[in-house]
Design an enzyme around this catalytic site. Structure first.
Site, short mmCIF file in Angstrom:
data_model
loop_
_atom_site.label_atom_id
_atom_site.label_comp_id
_atom_site.label_asym_id
_atom_site.label_seq_id
_atom_site.Cartn_x
_atom_site.Cartn_y
_atom_site.Cartn_z
N HIS A 122 0.67 -1.18 -0.11
CA HIS A 122 0.11 0.10 -0.04
C HIS A 122 0.83 1.22 0.08
O HIS A 122 0.06 2.45 0.37
CB HIS A 122 -1.01 0.04 1.08
CG HIS A 122 -2.03 -1.15 1.13
ND1 HIS A 122 -2.24 -1.65 2.29
CD2 HIS A 122 -2.51 -1.91 0.27
CE1 HIS A 122 -3.05 -2.62 2.04
NE2 HIS A 122 -3.04 -2.88 0.56
N CYS A 133 4.11 14.69 -12.91
CA CYS A 133 5.48 14.57 -13.29
C CYS A 133 6.10 13.20 -12.74
O CYS A 133 7.17 12.59 -13.15
CB CYS A 133 6.28 15.61 -13.25
SG CYS A 133 6.91 16.11 -11.69
#
Length: 278
Positions: A122, A133
């Protein structure tokens, strides 16, 4: 430890001595570090709805409120240190007793204890990622920027959750200022998997690879309530792989467990590490 637990730990120690052990850890491993679990004995019912990926990316008001709560939560999560359980797991790995570590936790405490090559299903709260980006920055840098952008913010956390989301005491969050990526101005997000977001396929594949090649799957501190972790237990059981569970309280993995130890991990795991050959 009572006699039954002592005998169970001895059996588990023998299995670990045979090698081929993969650890699957959950929130219960970090409770001794001051981080609450979700459903076990130390957990508490959360009052806020967990943030979803869709809400975070589409609702600027909800995103601002989340960042205010998460920022306060980080002041606690970021101070957490590995406990005896984390240290014992790292000792077992250094001694060659473990073939892999898969964790559902996002606190980074396995690595802080010295473990390596941890599969973080996770993600990890200690990292921030830009959704535009892809730039990754340390959470401490983000915390410093948020402090600078919100010098008058006086929120007080009354409780916090294992995902770092704090519960606040009557504080208005609407005036909290969120900062964006310094490289491209894109939206920043903790590098964790939110509800409604898919765990990256490569992490899942690596976890299944480790489980399918192990002799014993050792579950530590997980109620296995959600399928994200339980699927690995189901796969192990289907393949005839031993499943050992060390957990406080109820676990949905009980029907599949060859060995179930209901005892404090901070006691059991150091004992197991002491049993392991150097």
């Amino acid at each position: 430890m009572d006699l039954q637990v002592v005998e169970q730990v001895a059996t588990l120690g023998e299995w670990i001595g045979e090698g081929g052990v993969v650890v699957l850890s959950g929130a219960g491993l970090s409770t001794d570090s001051g981080i609450p679990d979700y459903r076990g004995p130390s957990g508490s019912a959360r009052r806020s709805t967990p943030m979803t990926y869709q809400t975070f990316t589409r609702d600027p008001i909800a995103r601002r409120r989340y960042w205010a709560r998460s920022h306060l939560g980080w002041h606690t999560i970021g101070q957490a240190r590995p406990n005896e359980g984390h240290l014992a797991v790292a000792r077992l790995q250094r001694r060659g007793a473990l073939d892999g570590i898969v964790t559902q936790n996002v606190d980074g405490l396995h690595q802080a204890a010295g473990a390596r090559d941890v599969v973080e299903l996770h993600g990890n709260l200690t990292r921030i990622t830009c959704l535009a980006c892809g730039a990754s920055t340390p959470r401490d840098h983000m915390a410093a920027r948020l402090d600078a952008a919100n010098p008058a913010f006086a929120g007080v956390a009354v409780a916090f959750n294992a995902d770092g989301d704090a519960e606040l005491a009557g504080t208005s969050l609407d005036g909290f200022t969120v900062v964006d990526c310094l490289d491209c101005g894109g939206m920043l997000k903790p590098d964790v998997v939110y509800f409604g977001e898919t765990v990256p396929a490569d992490r899942v594949a690596r976890a299944f690879e480790l489980v399918e090649s192990c002799r014993t799957l050792l579950v530590l501190g997980s109620s296995l309530t959600v399928m994200s972790g339980r699927r690995f237990v189901l796969r192990a059981a289907k393949r005839g792989i031993r499943v050992a569970i060390v957990n406080r309280g109820v676990t949905r993995g009980e029907p599949y467990a060859s060995l179930l130890i209901d005892a404090p991990l901070g006691i059991v795991l150091p004992h197991l590490a002491d049993l392991s050959p150097v």
